[in-house]
Scaffold this active site. Structure first.
Site, PDB file in Angstrom:
ATOM      1  N   HIS A  98     -28.370 -29.638   9.992  1.00 46.46           N
ATOM      2  CA  HIS A  98     -27.584 -29.472   8.902  1.00 46.46           C
ATOM      3  C   HIS A  98     -28.081 -30.103   7.581  1.00 46.46           C
ATOM      4  CE1 HIS A  98     -23.636 -28.376  11.017  1.00 46.46           C
ATOM      5  NE2 HIS A  98     -24.661 -27.860  11.553  1.00 46.46           N
ATOM      6  N   HIS A 266     -29.248 -24.604  20.508  1.00 45.73           N
ATOM      7  CA  HIS A 266     -28.235 -24.464  21.581  1.00 45.73           C
ATOM      8  C   HIS A 266     -28.684 -24.941  22.980  1.00 45.73           C
ATOM      9  CE1 HIS A 266     -25.252 -22.396  18.513  1.00 45.73           C
ATOM     10  NE2 HIS A 266     -25.615 -23.653  18.117  1.00 45.73           N
TER      11      HIS A 266
END
Length: 723
Positions: A98, A266
């Site tokens: 992020h 993920h």
């Protein structure tokens, strides 16, 4: 009188105007040009002092000791923020992701190169929930190594170490990112006034992802990429796929890199939504003083990672969330999935009839199995034909998937660090990658004076030489350290065909300069810059000053094979106030476009001012227009632009959109023409203050010297080899 004599509740500071934000100038006058973006990150803001050089300091870092400490951190769970499965890897990957993921290709802004995630608004974005905890977990390491490691480097390294600790062979890592010490003022994150406002506010048509407002690269205010629950929170994996494709493309990722990052991102970690998000405290920037920079405080956490609430989605993607493996593909493609809701009420997908052995264990109780989940973006990898085909290729070759992901992760975390010459540390890869915009080393041993003599005798005009050098250098962006004169990519596609580069004039100039380069052993890149310098020296001489423009040889010439033409399209100038040109009329005002280019070039307000004034009097306007050429001695580096701009014998009369006449105040005779990019230097109070300095009778020599210094700064902006 002492403090005890003050009446309770009566403030001793008049109005609080110094320490509390009042109504700013831009609030009173919204149309005011915000010049603050040129003066952010001043050395006065840094606690390290103006003489501190981080890129020198980090070279003395004990890299191996740091990496060992970070590996140890991953499994050292803290009671105040327990690690999922006893491993902080997933949290650190999200922090690094992020931080880097706010980068966008359109203007090179955002990204992890400055440690900006420490400050508002990023530190309090909804999508960055609980990353404040990740930064606090890193604090003991930052404290230990001090100024030898920046937050920017440490944050991105944490994600790379996390992957290594879970079994991935990473591609490498470079140090060298310098921290900023206050929020960035130049980044446009969107016009919305509410977090997570509907996507429609930044799209012309939300069903057409390519209509997202430029330069944005996230679908909603406060998100890094897409909404994991679906477009505007409504599940539709194929629509999500289209948004995933566009948002990743806007940070220079192709479909394979996008699929690798999604699937690899993920493969480890979990999402958190086991509770009521409505009970969380405000984010860090708006929370109470005693929380000490923590936000999203959860009253139901009680020291249990199981009860954490972040995105609202709950669960792990894979059977083994702390292991780099192929489990993501095994679950995504091995089962059918159905839409459901998390305990926090978020939309997510769950497998149908999953085998118990494929279920991950509870984050805090290894004897208990729990349901995995997928987001809408994950389902897009399965349902979108192109992404599905890529995933099938990954599934057939684990080594290929791992290598593709490792390279994509490296690109994600290094996209705005600049070319490979800036890399620092033992793990910096030596391979040249096309997205790094590689440039071969150029010769430094040729006779510079002889080259300048050939240029001066070439028949090229002053305007042709200066304009071409400027066009070559002006593509530099301090935001992601791309562009600039090094490489001479102005002679390659796509730059050679850009309207702003006047292709016909450019080809004429190159046809003269390229043979000079070939005959002297200099690079074309060097000769282009030298030609500009020759022009500036001629202009200074015409103004009565003998000067020598500083020059450092050694630029190289890139080839088409070294150039990602599609990626360079984002560097095309659609306006250049320094050459008084716009490709077409825009909603954004010319002076705002000028300011944006100046900021990307790393110019200060005075540098922007002196450069524009000098470019005008040298007659370098695009297409040879006369707008802003406030002189009758075109080609002489005089301060006439400022003298006439500030002369009250003149009157400024609008003659249509972005067109003005400068008339004699008494006779009404037209003396000059101008654009907004010219007149803003007399209209804006700050720019007028600069203009008045250069208009003074004693400023003629100062003007020339300041112009040469600013010119050289632009020409050398990408000479990282000189640092």
């Amino acid at each position: 009188m002492d403090g005890n004599d003050l009446v309770e509740n009566k403030c001793p500071v008049m109005h609080g105007g110094i320490t509390v934000a009042g109504h700013s100038n831009t609030a009173w006058w919204p149309e005011t040009l915000n010049l603050e973006i040129l003066h952010q990150h001043d050395t006065k803001v840094s606690p390290l002092g103006k003489d501190f050089n981080y890129r020198d300091a980090v070279k003395s870092l004990d890299f191996e000791a740091l990496k060992k400490d970070m590996h140890d951190l991953m499994t050292n769970s803290q009671d105040w923020w327990p690690a999922d499965y006893g491993h902080y890897g997933g949290l650190m990957i999200r922090l690094a992701w992020h931080s880097a993921g706010s980068y966008r290709l359109a203007d090179g802004r955002g990204g992890g190169n400055t440690g900006n995630i420490r400050f508002a608004p990023l530190n309090s974005w909804p999508d960055n929930g609980n990353l404040d905890k990740a930064r606090r977990l890193l604090w003991p390491i930052k404290k230990k190594y001090g100024n030898k490691i920046s937050w920017a480097d440490l944050i991105l390294l944490s994600g790379t170490i996390a992957y290594e600790s879970m079994g991935l062979k990473t591609y490498g890592f470079s140090f060298g990112r310098e921290d900023i010490w206050a929020p960035e003022k130049d980044v446009y994150w969107g016009a919305e006034k509410e977090w997570l406002a509907p996507s429609d506010e930044r799209y012309t048509d939300v069903d057409k992802p390519e209509t997202m407002e430029n330069p944005l690269a996230a679908v909603q205010m406060g998100l890094i990429y897409v909404n994991p629950e679906g477009v505007n929170g409504k599940s539709d994996p194929l629509k999500s796929a289209a948004q995933v494709r566009e948002t990743f493309a806007r940070m220079a990722m192709n479909d394979e890199e996008t699929a690798a990052l999604t699937c690899g991102g993920h493969t480890v970690g979990k999402a958190h939504g086991n509770g009521d998000a409505g009970k969380l405290s405000p984010p860090p920037e708006g929370n109470d003083l005693e929380t000490q920079g923590f936000g999203w405080m959860n009253p139901n956490m009680d020291g249990k990672a199981t009860n954490a609430v972040t995105s609202g989605i709950e669960g792990a993607w894979t059977t083994h969330p702390t292991k780099w493996d192929m489990g993501y593909f095994h679950l995504l493609f091995g089962y059918e999935w159905e839409l459901t809701k998390s305990p926090a009420g978020a939309s997510q997908w769950r497998p149908i009839n999953i085998k118990e052995e494929d279920m991950p264990v509870d984050p805090t109780d290894p004897t208990k199995r729990v349901m995995p989940m997928m987001t809408d973006a994950d389902m897009a990898m399965k349902m979108d034909p192109a992404y599905n085909a890529i995933c099938q290729k990954f599934m057939a070759d684990q080594a290929y998937f791992s290598d593709t992901f490792a390279r994509a992760w490296f690109k994600l975390t290094h996209r705005d660090l600049g070319p490979r010459v800036r890399y620092i540390g033992p793990d910096a890869p030596q391979e040249d990658l096309i997205w790094q915009d590689p440039v071969p080393a150029g010769s430094k041993s040729y006779d510079v004076a002889a080259v300048k003599a050939k240029i001066a005798d070439s028949g090229l005009s002053l305007s042709e030489m200066v304009s071409t050098a400027w066009d070559s250098a002006r593509t530099f962006r301090g935001s992601d350290l791309r562009g600039g004169a090094n490489g001479a990519r102005i002679r390659l596609a796509p730059q050679k065909d850009w309207a702003g580069n006047e292709p016909a004039r450019l080809q004429k100039v190159l046809s003269v300069l390229e043979p000079i380069a070939s005959a002297t052993g200099a690079s074309v890149a060097d000769v282009i810059v030298l030609a500009g310098n020759v022009g500036v020296e001629q202009a200074a001489k015409a103004a009565g000053f003998d000067i020598s423009v500083p020059f450092s040889p050694g630029r190289g010439d890139a080839t088409a094979e070294m150039t990602d033409a599609d990626s360079f399209e984002s560097l095309e100038p659609y306006a250049d106030g320094f050459r008084n040109w716009q490709k077409e009329d825009y909603v954004v005002k010319p002076e705002e476009l000028l300011l944006d280019r100046a900021q990307l070039l790393g110019l200060t307000g005075p540098e922007m001012t002196v450069l524009l004034g000098g470019m005008r009097v040298m007659g370098t306007n695009h297409g040879g227009t006369k707008h802003g050429v406030f002189t009758d001695k075109v080609g002489a580096l005089t301060n006439d632009f400022f003298v006439n701009l500030t002369d009250m014998a003149n009157k400024w009369v609008p003659r249509g959109k972005n067109a003005y006449d400068i008339t004699d105040r008494k006779s009404g005779a037209v003396k000059f023409t101008a654009t907004r990019a010219d007149l803003v230097f007399g209209s804006n109070s700050i720019l007028r203050a600069y203009a008045e300095i250069y208009a003074q009778d004693d400023a003629k020599e100062k003007f020339v010297k300041d112009f040469v210094a600013a010119w050289s700064k632009v020409m050398d902006a990408d000479r990282f080899d000189l640092a």
